[in-house]
Structures are given as structure tokens and as C-alpha cells.
Design a protein around this motif. Structure first.
Motif, short mmCIF file in Angstrom:
data_model
loop_
_atom_site.label_atom_id
_atom_site.label_comp_id
_atom_site.label_asym_id
_atom_site.label_seq_id
_atom_site.Cartn_x
_atom_site.Cartn_y
_atom_site.Cartn_z
N ALA A 1 0.82 -1.20 0.00
CA ALA A 1 0.00 0.00 0.00
C ALA A 1 0.86 1.26 0.00
CB ALA A 1 -0.92 0.00 1.21
N TYR A 2 2.04 1.19 0.63
CA TYR A 2 2.85 2.40 0.75
C TYR A 2 3.76 2.63 -0.43
CZ TYR A 2 1.81 5.01 4.82
OH TYR A 2 1.20 5.86 5.68
N VAL A 3 4.46 1.56 -0.87
CA VAL A 3 5.38 1.73 -2.00
C VAL A 3 4.58 1.89 -3.28
CG1 VAL A 3 7.28 0.70 -3.25
CG2 VAL A 3 7.11 0.39 -0.79
N GLY A 4 3.50 1.09 -3.42
CA GLY A 4 2.64 1.23 -4.58
C GLY A 4 3.35 0.83 -5.86
N GLY A 5 2.79 1.22 -6.97
CA GLY A 5 3.41 0.99 -8.27
C GLY A 5 3.62 -0.48 -8.57
N VAL B 1 -5.55 -0.66 4.76
CA VAL B 1 -4.51 0.37 4.80
C VAL B 1 -4.81 1.44 3.77
CG1 VAL B 1 -2.07 0.83 4.36
CG2 VAL B 1 -2.73 -1.17 5.68
N LEU B 2 -5.24 1.00 2.57
CA LEU B 2 -5.56 1.97 1.52
C LEU B 2 -6.68 2.90 1.95
CD1 LEU B 2 -5.29 -0.09 -1.78
CD2 LEU B 2 -3.75 1.64 -0.88
N VAL C 1 -6.77 -8.65 3.11
CA VAL C 1 -7.71 -7.85 3.92
C VAL C 1 -7.05 -6.58 4.42
CG1 VAL C 1 -9.07 -7.86 6.03
CG2 VAL C 1 -8.98 -9.90 4.62
N ILE C 2 -5.82 -6.73 4.97
CA ILE C 2 -5.18 -5.58 5.60
C ILE C 2 -4.77 -4.55 4.57
CG2 ILE C 2 -3.25 -4.85 7.07
CD1 ILE C 2 -3.45 -7.60 8.41
N ARG C 3 -4.32 -5.01 3.38
CA ARG C 3 -3.92 -4.04 2.34
C ARG C 3 -5.08 -3.11 2.00
NH1 ARG C 3 -5.11 -3.89 -2.71
NH2 ARG C 3 -3.98 -2.50 -4.09
N SER C 4 -6.28 -3.70 1.81
CA SER C 4 -7.40 -2.85 1.41
C SER C 4 -7.74 -1.88 2.53
CB SER C 4 -8.60 -3.69 1.01
OG SER C 4 -9.02 -4.46 2.10
#
Lengths: 326, 337
Positions: A142-146, A206-207, A201-204
């Protein structure tokens, strides 16, 4: 947690508790009040307390030797095979074995008492690793993205349709053919596939949380990225992380019993799963040995229903929209 | 047609297949050795290298897997073969090919899995919809309590309980295997009594899967119905005086069903694992039963074949569901254009 007005007038006991100290008034009482409404968590935790009490009480009052022998599983088996080889399975609660003995003459009660912590241990280790790895991946994605996000997401998405149990079978069969794994090895094997679910679950979450106002505020006031993650986002992620941890514990215990039922677990330690395996292996149902099959099943049902209730209750904490109307 | 959506899903399918074949190739080697090669040479030593049949077997396996070649060459060839569904031959049931073995088992697994999945999905979703639509219906709520509790426990544990119950009610009822084994032991599909025995044997495994999965679908559907009922179009439908039946089916259920289908795609892998375990408990002649045998005989090509086949099947089912999704949800069509 917000104050609930509806249940104040009749709450003399709560109020007397509340006057004791600031800590109980501010921290403990709201939680207790909330738990009065969220019965699911109470019942779920109750199931766990009951199991723990059962195990500890047994350790305190049951003959230690039997338990120790069961704990160092091999001895239990060797003892059964050599000394008591001709002892038949029996069910006579007044003979010193409260739940009877199995086909090898082992004490079923002792096996269950020793088995509960072992199975829980597998679930907790695997789930802790799974949620830990999943959380790190989720934050990185989620933080680095891309590209990094795309790669992590693709791997997670491609792993989800693959039946996990079968992959674990592959690992377990090749790790230690013929000898079986130890309890901890089994936990690590299960952890191999415990991370994609929590990561997803956690990634969504965090976003979603990253865009909230208070995170924006912290960022503008110069908090570092790590500070934002640990001070601002973690506390708000906690219910989700806890819910996926509970789900992961339940999934890992399920996976462990699955592997053990295939004969791939630590067959010489009396985990609940290997008890089930020996039951299937000797077709105990057809032999009429219900008293050998039922104890592990009852414990597993209590365990799974308890975990299910806790995770449903935590869902309610995480999504206030699901809360029961008061 | 929404081409971007379709190509995205197809790409995901290809990646899943590639990941599955990679897992199947590498995971058995996590210990640093190649258990397959070890097993074959061990067997050869035990059988004696002089025996021409043993020599032939070692030769066939060496040629297929190229044990002397570098790892990456083995890997490329393995993935290439597996994607063509050339899964090699069984060690234990030599010289039977893994494909032949799987063909025997997959019919049972597929019919058991698909039937129970559909049944549970339809009945569960209907229950969930009615549960929210007819609030405070005591009959439904009482029926839901045990179904919800059941949904927390694994299929095969409930299967064991069913076995215990049925055994104590009717000792004659078949608890294991998929059909009444006749004189020859082969399935004879032209015989009515054989088909009856198949249904009789299949009832308990099917029940243990269906009863346990009902609760999940019911709760998912209920949750969605809560959201849908609050939508403006429901108020409008009521305001213009639509009959309740139409409001329920065409408005509420139609819109709540979509997330259920998404849930289905996410749950498929878990369901397949569950069905395999149920087959083991009931000694069902599907791939689950074959997997236990292969594991106990260290028959690595068969284990790998079963794992790949089930991963492939699940990924294919996910793809089919994903591709039919635009038909259920017209919004996806317009979204990508």
C-alpha cells in the motif's frame, strides 16, 4: 469506545465499579459495557476460558504421570504397544480412565488434555507468522505502490484460487517422508500459506485508512512515515488485524487437522488432529468406539464455534454498521 | 464486450496456472533433495538393477524428468509438460499414467463437489434473503441457529458426526465408499440398483458438505440484503406500489446476489480442500481418496498430478465465474468502455 446512554440508570453495579479508579472508569467499564451488547465475543471468549480451565484443572488434579507420558507422545505409544498390547479399548468411567481407553490402551482423557494445547499451539504459531508476514506485505504494497504493489497483489490473487490444503500436502510429504513432522514443524508448514488472506484484507484497509483526515493531519504536521504507521494507523487497524488473526488461527487449526487426517502430522504426539487420524485409520465408527471419536470432535466443535463467534464479534467492532440496534 | 475485463481475467488465469505448476515443481524440493528421484532409485535398488522391467522404469523416469540436467531445464520442461497435462506415470501403479488414475477419480469429486456447492449456494442464499425480508420470523430464526453453529466447523468433522449418528440408527446403511461393489468390483452404470447404491453412498458426504456451507451463504446474503433494503430504489419500488414478490426477487435479491458470486470465487479453493477431506473420511472413490493412497505410498507423480489438477480446476471455475459476472452485473460492461 463511545458512551451508551441507554443502560446507565439500572447499572448500579457498573457505577460502583466505575467509581473505583480512573483507569477502570475510562478503560475497563466501556469495554465491559460494550461486551454486554456484543454477546458473540463474550460467548467466544467463554469457550476459550472453559477449554483453558479444563486443561489447567486436569493438570492440577489428574494423575500427572499419565499426562506426562502422553506429552512425550512416543513414550505413550511405546508403552501402549509394548506393555499394554493386549488391552482392549474399553469404556468404563469408574475404572480410573474417565473417558475410557483407545485401541492401544491409551487414556483418552489424558490424550485430549494434552492435545488441546498442542493443537492451539499449531494454530497460534502459524497464524502469528501468517498475519505478521501478511501485514508487512500489506503495508509495503500500500505504501510503496506501483510495480511492487502490482506484484504483491498478483501473487496474492493467484494464490487464492489454489486449494491450500493440497499445497501443504506437497510440502509435508516431501519434508520428512515416512517419519512425520514435529508439532512445531507442522506449524511452520501451515504458515507457508497463512499470509495471503491477511495480506489481502489488511492491504485494502490500509488503503482506506491512509486517506482518512487524521492521517492527512499527521502527515502535514511532519510525522514520519513510520510514526504515522505505528501511532495513527495501527490502532485503527487493530480490530481488522485481530479479526484476521482469529480467522487465521481457525484456518490454521483446520489445516493442521486436515494434514493430520491425511497421516502427515506428528502421529506420535496426541494432537486433536492425530486422534482424528487414528480414528479414521482404524474405522472406529464401525468398531463402535464412539467414546474415542467423540471427545476430540466435541473439543474441536467448541474451539471452532468459539473462534467463529470471536471473529464475528470483532467484525462488529470493526464495522460499526453491523452493530445491533439497541 | 468488455475486452479489458476479459483479458485481465484470462491473464490472471494463466498466472495462476503458472504459479500452481511452479509450486508443484519446487515445493517437494524444499528439503534440498528431489524426493521423486530418490524414491525411484531406492525402489530400483530394492528391485535389483538387473531386472529389465526395473531398468525400463528408471529409464522412463530419467527421460521424463531429466534428473541429471540443471534445475532450470528440469523446471522449464516440467512446466511445459504439466501445462499440456502430460503428468507422467504413477510409481506405485506403474505403468498406469497419472492421467488415467485422475480420470477415474475426478468424476466422483466433480459431481459431489458441484452438486453440493450449487445446492448450498442456492438454498443458503434463499434462506439469507428470507431471513432479512421477513424480519422477526421465529421459525426461520430458530432454524438458523444450528445452521450458523454448523458453519463454523469443518465439513469432515461434521461428516464424522453424521457417520456416528447413522451408524447408531441403521447399522446396514453404507458409511464408506462410493457404491455397492458388485462381483466384478467395477461400476456398471446400466444397472439401476447400482445407481441407487451410488446415491445412497453419496448422501452422507453430500449432506455433510451442504449442511455446513449453508450458514456462510445465508449470512453473506443477509448482510447484503440489509444494505440493499436501505437503498433509494427500494423506497421508490415500494412507493410505486410494486407487489412484494417482485420487490424481493427483481430488486432486492438481484442486487444482493452479486457480492455472493464474488464470495463464491474467493471460497472455491477452501471448498475444494474441504471436499477432499470429506472424501477421505467417507473413503469416497474421488481424487481425495486417491490422494491419501498416493501419500501413503510416496507416489510423487500422482500427488503432484492431483494437486495440479485441483488447482487447475479451481482456477478454471474461478475464470468461468469471473467471465459470467458481466452478464449478472451490467455495470462492468459500461465501466470498461
Amino acid at each position: 469506545m463511545e458512551q451508551v446512554q441507554t443502560d446507565t440508570p439500572t447499572m448500579s453495579w457498573w457505577n460502583s465499579l466505575a467509581t473505583r479508579s480512573e483507569f477502570t472508569r475510562d478503560r475497563v467499564v466501556p469495554i465491559l459495557r460494550y461486551m454486554r451488547r456484543n454477546r458473540l465475543i463474550v460467548f467466544g471468549l467463554g469457550a476459550f476460558v472453559a477449554l483453558t480451565l479444563f486443561v489447567t484443572m486436569s493438570y492440577l488434579f489428574y494423575e500427572q504421570e499419565d499426562l506426562l507420558q502422553e506429552r512425550h507422545g512416543v513414550n505413550g505409544l511405546v508403552k501402549a504397544a509394548s506393555v499394554q498390547a493386549n488391552q482392549k479399548p474399553s469404556w468404563n468411567p469408574w475404572s480410573g480412565y474417565p473417558l475410557g481407553t483407545d485401541v492401544q490402551g491409551r487414556d483418552i482423557y489424558a490424550a485430549v488434555v494434552v492435545g488441546i494445547p498442542l493443537s492451539l499451539r499449531i494454530g497460534l504459531i502459524a497464524a502469528a507468522i501468517g498475519v505478521g508476514v501478511g501485514m508487512v506485505l500489506a503495508f509495503v504494497a500500500a505504501y510503496v505502490g506501483g510495480v511492487v504493489d502490482a506484484v504483491i497483489r498478483t501473487i496474492v490473487d493467484s494464490l487464492i484460487p489454489i486449494p491450500g490444503l493440497l499445497v501443504l500436502v506437497l510440502v509435508a510429504t516431501s519434508l520428512n517422508p515416512g517419519q512425520g513432522l514435529t508439532v512445531d514443524q507442522l506449524a511452520f508448514v501451515i504458515a507457508v500459506l497463512a499470509w495471503p488472506g491477511p495480506a489481502r484484507v489488511i492491504r485494502s484497509q490500509v488503503l482506506v485508512i491512509r486517506e482518512r483526515g487524521y492521517v492527512e493531519m499527521a502527515r502535514m504536521s511532519g510525522t514520519s512515515a513510520l510514526g504515522i504507521i505505528f501511532k495513527e494507523m495501527m490502532p485503527n487497524l487493530a480490530p481488522y488485524a485481530l479479526a484476521s488473526f482469529v480467522a487465521a488461527v481457525s484456518g490454521s487449526i483446520l489445516a493442521s487437522i486436515g494434514l493430520e487426517s491425511l497421516g502427515l502430522g506428528p502421529l506420535d504426539s496426541p494432537t486433536l488432529g492425530s486422534m482424528i487420524y487414528w480414528n479414521i485409520f482404524t474405522s472406529s465408527v464401525l468398531l463402535g468406539l464412539w467414546y474415542w471419536l467423540l471427545p476430540p470432535i466435541i473439543v474441536l466443535v467448541v474451539l471452532f464455534v468459539g473462534l467463529f463467534m470471536i471473529s464475528a464479534g470483532l467484525d462488529e467492532v470493526a464495522n460499526p454498521r453491523l452493530r445491533r440496534r439497541v | 464486450m468488455p475486452w479489458r475485463y476479459i483479458s485481465g481475467r484470462l491473464l490472471m488465469f494463466v498466472i495462476t496456472i503458472w504459479v500452481a505448476s511452479t509450486i508443484v515443481f519446487f515445493l517437494p524440493r524444499v528439503s534440498g533433495q528431489n524426493p521423486l528421484a530418490e524414491k525411484i532409485y531406492q525402489d530400483a535398488q530394492r528391485g535389483g538393477y538387473q531386472d529389465p522391467a526395473v531398468q525400463e522404469r528408471v529409464r522412463v523416469f530419467e527421460q521424463k524428468y531429466g534428473f541429471d540436467k540443471p534445475l532450470w531445464q528440469q523446471y522449464v520442461k516440467f512446466v511445459y509438460d504439466v501445462v499440456k497435462f502430460d503428468l507422467g506415470r504413477s510409481i506405485y501403479l506403474w505403468p498406469k499414467s497419472v492421467n488415467e488414475i485422475l480420470a477415474e477419480g475426478i468424476i466422483w469429486t466433480l459431481s459431489l463437489g458441484l452438486l453440493t456447492l450449487l445446492l448450498a449456494f442456492l438454498v443458503g442464499s434463499t434462506m439469507g434473503a428470507l431471513l432479512e425480508w421477513k424480519r422477526n420470523n421465529w421459525g426461520l430464526m430458530v432454524a438458523m441457529a444450528p445452521i450458523l453453529a454448523l458453519s463454523a466447523i469443518p465439513f469432515f468433522i461434521f461428516g464424522l458426526v453424521l457417520q456416528l449418528l447413522v451408524f447408531n440408527i441403521d447399522r446396514e446403511y453404507p458409511l464408506v465408499y462410493g457404491y455397492q461393489q458388485g462381483v466384478l468390483g467395477w461400476p456398471d452404470w446400466s444397472d439401476w440398483s447400482f445407481i441407487l447404491s451410488v446415491l445412497k453412498h453419496g448422501l452422507l458426504p453430500a449432506l455433510s458438505i451442504t449442511m455446513v456451507s449453508l450458514g456462510g451463504w445465508a449470512m453473506g446474503m443477509r448482510g447484503m440484503m440489509v444494505t440493499t433494503k436501505g437503498e433509494d430504489y427500494m423506497v421508490q419500488a415500494e412507493a410505486k406500489g410494486l407487489p412484494e414478490r417482485i420487490m424481493l426477487t427483481k430488486y432486492a435479491v438481484r442486487n444482493s446476489l452479486l457480492p455472493q458470486v464474488t464470495g463464491l470465487t474467493l471460497a472455491l479453493g477452501l471448498i475444494v480442500s474441504g471436499v477432499v477431506l470429506v472424501e477421505i473420511v467417507f473413503g469416497y472413490p474421488g481424487v481425495g481418496g486417491q490422494l491419501v493412497q498416493a501419500v501413503s505410498r510416496s507416489d510423487y507423480p500422482t500427488i503432484q498430478g492431483i494437486v495440479f489438477l485441483l488447482a487447475f480446476g479451481t482456477a478454471a471455475a474461478t475464470l468461468v465465474l469471473d467471465l459470467t459476472y458481466p452478464l449478472l452485473d451490467p455495470r462492468i460492461k459500461s465501466l470498461s468502455n
